[in-house]
Design a protein around this motif. Structure first.
Motif: not given
Length: 465
Positions: A397-398, A407-409, A414-415, A450-451
């Protein structure tokens, strides 16, 4: 008495350097990001010293001793490479968030979500605690054996030493002492490693030990080399490559180093860092080549050096180890303190009160770390692998956010939760039970899930719109 004398000398050096070269911080910008004006040389030395922790000093020698060339390779190469790979993302972060202090603050700024802020704060905070616990575990074990002081008491003493100068001027104290600590470490390597090799038999002894103490780890692609890759190499590489991305210590330096010096500081920091695990790895090879049987393989470098050299060399070796361990501890203290700037209440406090809150967070981190370090049966290697995998949960995500992917929050939150709740437990079971397949699967799930979840969730939202 020697161990106690070394500890007192070390504390006096760090406090002296802090008081002489820094001023007590009166504002949060100075305390947390050193006024954003750290230069290339000092920044590189601070990065290297921060990255030199218990694993760099002990795991490097242990893996060379027990797993030969593949063991040291899979520890050393990702360790240095991760700092280089981090450079373009560090530059992107500084360009997009020039007045930032924390990674969690940046992600909150982008997604405007308390859930994203909370999950990033949890990951960064948990990493700081576990990383500090590793340093206290390794340092406490060594100093307890030397001084006879109980292990739990020694972990508390080490924590107090790190706090004594970190609380004075925050990151300025950490960076200043990093320079001194790195000087001690490099001087120790230059003195002890060649001397030990000369006594052990020189290059011939090292070459003889390249296959480990049992002699069957000579190639990355042999059967033993492939097995080591699955059980140690892959999870270690994932954890290390993720290292700077999921560690507030390095994001804090991204915001503190002068913008024009950022890339050079991380590049030179990686080069300087690599010297230390390489030197300790060579000691591990020499011990294996000599046929030395370590009472505790995780401390083989200390045991072998002491078996080859006069007793007084324990003093510089202890200074070197203390510098490596506590440079990471004080960086973790400053990193955790910087995260108080993400608290809504902190923005309403005067500078003095905000700094006081930061110091309280430092003390809380040390207390929890001491409790973890004193859990029976924990080893440096186990904790190193575990927190290395923990920081991998926020990697994708980073990176995707810094690459401007939409991306949405909810997807980000959740990821990361999925990575922590599914991948991390699988890895932990594999690590504790020493099941290579579970280690590998757990590592991959933690870094990728997560990604994947964040991307799928964002794509679904875009389709719905």
């Amino acid at each position: 008495m020697l161990g106690i004398a070394v500890l007192i000398t070390y504390t006096a050096l760090m406090l002296g350097a802090t008081v002489i070269f820094t001023k007590k911080s009166q504002d949060t910008a100075g305390f947390h990001v050193a006024d954003r004006n750290i230069g290339t040389g000092v920044g590189a030395m601070s990065i290297a010293a921060t990255w030199i922790c218990a694993p760099a000093l002990f795991v490097s020698a242990e893996k060379a001793y027990t797993s030969g060339i593949p063991g040291l390779f899979w520890f050393l190469v990702p360790n240095a490479l991760c700092l280089v790979l981090f450079i373009p993302f560090a530059k992107r972060m500084r360009a997009r968030y020039p007045e930032g202090i924390t990674l969690s603050g940046f992600m909150t700024e982008i997604y405007h979500s308390p859930k994203v802020k909370g999950i990033y704060s949890f990951q960064l905070g948990a990493l700081a605690v576990l990383s500090t616990a590793v340093q206290l575990l390794a340092g406490g074990k060594m100093l307890s054996a030397v001084t006879g002081i109980s292990f739990w008491c020694m972990t508390a003493i080490l924590a107090a030493v790190a706090y004594s100068y970190s609380c004075f001027s925050g990151l300025k104290a950490s960076v200043t002492t990093d320079v001194v600590q790195l000087g001690i470490i490099l001087t120790g390597c230059a003195l002890l490693v060649p001397w030990t090799l000369g006594k052990a038999g020189g290059a011939d002894c090292v070459l003889k030990g390249l296959g480990s103490i049992v002699g069957d780890h000579t190639s990355l692609v042999s059967e033993t080399g492939r097995a080591l890759f699955l059980s140690f190499g892959l999870p270690t590489t994932i954890g290390l490559i993720s290292g700077p991305f999921g560690d507030q210590c390095f994001w804090q330096r991204v915001f503190a180093i002068h913008r024009k010096s950022l890339g050079r500081a991380f590049l030179f920091g990686a080069i300087i860092f690599a010297i230390v695990p390489m030197a300790m790895g060579v000691v591990g090879f020499a011990a294996a080549g000599k046929g030395f049987i370590a009472a505790d393989p995780s401390m083989v470098n200390m045991e072998f050096i002491m078996s080859m050299l006069p007793a007084w060399v324990l003093a510089p070796f202890m200074m070197m180890v203390l510098s490596g361990l506590l440079s990471t501890v004080d960086s973790n203290l400053c990193a955790s303190a910087s995260m108080t700037t993400d608290l809504r209440m902190a923005g309403k406090l005067e500078n003095a009160d905000a700094i006081r809150l930061s110091r309280c967070v430092m003390l809380l981190l040390l207390l929890v770390s001491i409790l973890i370090a004193n859990i029976s049966g924990l080893t440096v290697t186990h904790l190193f692998l575990f927190y290395g995998t923990l920081r991998a949960s926020t990697l994708m995500p980073t990176v995707l956010t810094l690459l401007d992917k939409r991306l949405n929050a909810d997807g980000v939150f959740v990821g990361i939760v999925a990575s922590l709740c599914i991948g991390l437990p699988i890895f932990a079971v594999g690590n504790i039970a020493n099941i290579p397949l579970l280690k590998t699967v757990g590592s991959l799930i933690t870094v990728l899930l997560s990604g994947i979840v964040a991307l799928l969730s964002s794509r679904k939202e875009a389709t719905a719109c």
